[in-house]
Write an enzyme that holds these catalytic residues in place. Structure first.
Site, PDB file in Angstrom:
ATOM      1  N   GLU A  34       0.750  -0.938   0.032  1.00 63.84           N
ATOM      2  CA  GLU A  34      -0.046  -0.110   0.054  1.00 63.84           C
ATOM      3  C   GLU A  34       0.857   1.442  -0.065  1.00 63.84           C
ATOM      4  O   GLU A  34       0.594   2.345  -0.748  1.00 63.84           O
ATOM      5  CB  GLU A  34      -1.018  -0.039   1.335  1.00 63.84           C
ATOM      6  CG  GLU A  34      -1.938  -1.047   1.352  1.00 63.84           C
ATOM      7  CD  GLU A  34      -2.826  -1.383  -0.168  1.00 63.84           C
ATOM      8  OE1 GLU A  34      -3.054  -0.460  -0.723  1.00 63.84           O
ATOM      9  OE2 GLU A  34      -3.160  -2.237  -0.206  1.00 63.84           O
ATOM     10  N   HIS A  72       1.703   2.110  -3.451  1.00 63.29           N
ATOM     11  CA  HIS A  72       0.833   2.586  -4.265  1.00 63.29           C
ATOM     12  C   HIS A  72       1.054   4.113  -3.912  1.00 63.29           C
ATOM     13  O   HIS A  72       0.820   5.056  -4.913  1.00 63.29           O
ATOM     14  CB  HIS A  72      -0.680   2.267  -3.810  1.00 63.29           C
ATOM     15  CG  HIS A  72      -1.083   0.708  -4.528  1.00 63.29           C
ATOM     16  ND1 HIS A  72      -1.255   0.906  -5.805  1.00 63.29           N
ATOM     17  CD2 HIS A  72      -1.753  -0.149  -3.914  1.00 63.29           C
ATOM     18  CE1 HIS A  72      -1.801  -0.341  -6.242  1.00 63.29           C
ATOM     19  NE2 HIS A  72      -1.687  -1.014  -4.733  1.00 63.29           N
ATOM     20  N   GLU A 118      -1.068  -3.094  -9.982  1.00 61.76           N
ATOM     21  CA  GLU A 118      -1.043  -3.570  -8.896  1.00 61.76           C
ATOM     22  C   GLU A 118       0.326  -4.638  -8.934  1.00 61.76           C
ATOM     23  O   GLU A 118       0.929  -4.880  -7.861  1.00 61.76           O
ATOM     24  CB  GLU A 118      -2.184  -4.864  -8.888  1.00 61.76           C
ATOM     25  CG  GLU A 118      -3.328  -4.130  -8.360  1.00 61.76           C
ATOM     26  CD  GLU A 118      -3.504  -3.520  -6.844  1.00 61.76           C
ATOM     27  OE1 GLU A 118      -2.828  -4.092  -6.187  1.00 61.76           O
ATOM     28  OE2 GLU A 118      -3.842  -2.314  -6.907  1.00 61.76           O
TER      29      GLU A 118
END
Length: 292
Positions: free
Chosen positions: A146, A149, A224
């Site tokens: 995360e 990201h 992803e």
């Protein structure tokens, strides 16, 4: 998946409000009163399309907290919360990021997401189910995914792509609506668009919006893989693979019914794959193992 889903829902809601506002103000009538003004139409579509996407981005962190009930850890109340904050702080420093907000939301399913309008105003949240089903090594890998990201600027890039597809959806739906309205009018002159314009443009917005979602989902799936690679760098390749294996074990104890396959975290097959925000877990694991 929550990050993408919340953004798309917010974007649709914002676009709906903007569409109603434009019609109340008579913008569509202005665009068609002397024939379809294409330069004005594309200008209008760009302003509303990009504007809707960036409004969604601006409120993404607030919306995520509201939608999931995420509780930001301002002052850690226990050892687990302290570990979460310290782990994210260490990973953010390694990635060259300001410290994101760290939150926990109640959900029995292992899940996590990162969102926010910029790298300096990000939120990283994990579910209670994630903390229950994974050990700390695996949770650290999920957090690293995360944080990656955020470091990769995925929300901003997603917003730009969403804004572009919004622009084409708005413009093309009105072009088709105008063409159908003119055809049904049979060459008769009238002031402003008729009912066929409103109905057709609305239907086309829905249909084109579905196609646009496929474009956004394709982008999401590619990002992803990159976030997995970033997670492997921050937490270790073995830990990232272990976390994905754990997710697969939790979410795939038995095959999903065909009607629900598109909503499974591991991904579907055939045309359902076009609407998935994440690639199948086995593909992500294979990519990490091959070093891709």
């Amino acid at each position: 998946m929550k990050r993408i889903g919340l953004f798309l829902l917010t974007n649709l809601a914002v676009l709906a409000v903007l569409a109603v506002t434009s019609r109340l103000l008579g913008v569509d009538r202005f665009l068609t009163q002397n024939g379809l003004d294409l330069p004005a139409l594309f200008g209008f579509a760009a302003v509303f399309g990009m504007g809707g996407a960036f409004i969604s981005l601006a409120i993404s962190r607030w919306m995520a907290k509201r939608a999931t009930g995420a509780r930001v850890i301002a002052t850690p109340a226990n050892a687990t919360e302290r570990w979460l904050v310290d782990t994210v702080a260490r990973q953010a420093q390694t990635a060259g990021l300001p410290m994101p907000e760290v939150a926990i939301f109640d959900s029995p399913q292992p899940n996590a997401f990162a969102t926010g309008p910029s790298r300096s105003r990000a939120l990283v949240a994990v579910s209670t189910g994630l903390l229950e089903h994974m050990d700390r090594r695996e949770v650290e890998a999920v957090l690293a995914h995360e944080v990656s990201h955020v470091a990769n600027g995925d929300m901003v890039t997603l917003t730009l792509i969403q804004g572009v597809v919004n622009t084409f959806v708005i413009a093309l739906s009105r072009i088709v609506g105008y063409a159908v309205d003119r055809a049904l009018a049979g060459g008769q002159e009238r002031e402003g668009p008729g009912p066929a314009f409103w109905v057709t443009s609305l239907v086309c917005e829905l249909l084109f919006g579905i196609a646009a979602t496929m474009v956004v989902m394709a982008f999401s799936r590619r990002r992803e893989f990159r976030a997995d690679a970033g997670g492997a760098t921050l937490a270790g390749r073995g830990a990232m693979i272990a976390a994905l294996e754990r997710l697969r074990a939790v979410h795939e104890p038995q095959p999903l019914p065909a009607a629900l396959n598109a909503f499974g975290i591991a991904g579907g097959k055939g045309w359902t794959r076009l609407f998935l925000s994440h690639p199948p877990l086995e593909e992500r694991i294979a990519a990490l193992r091959s070093g891709a």
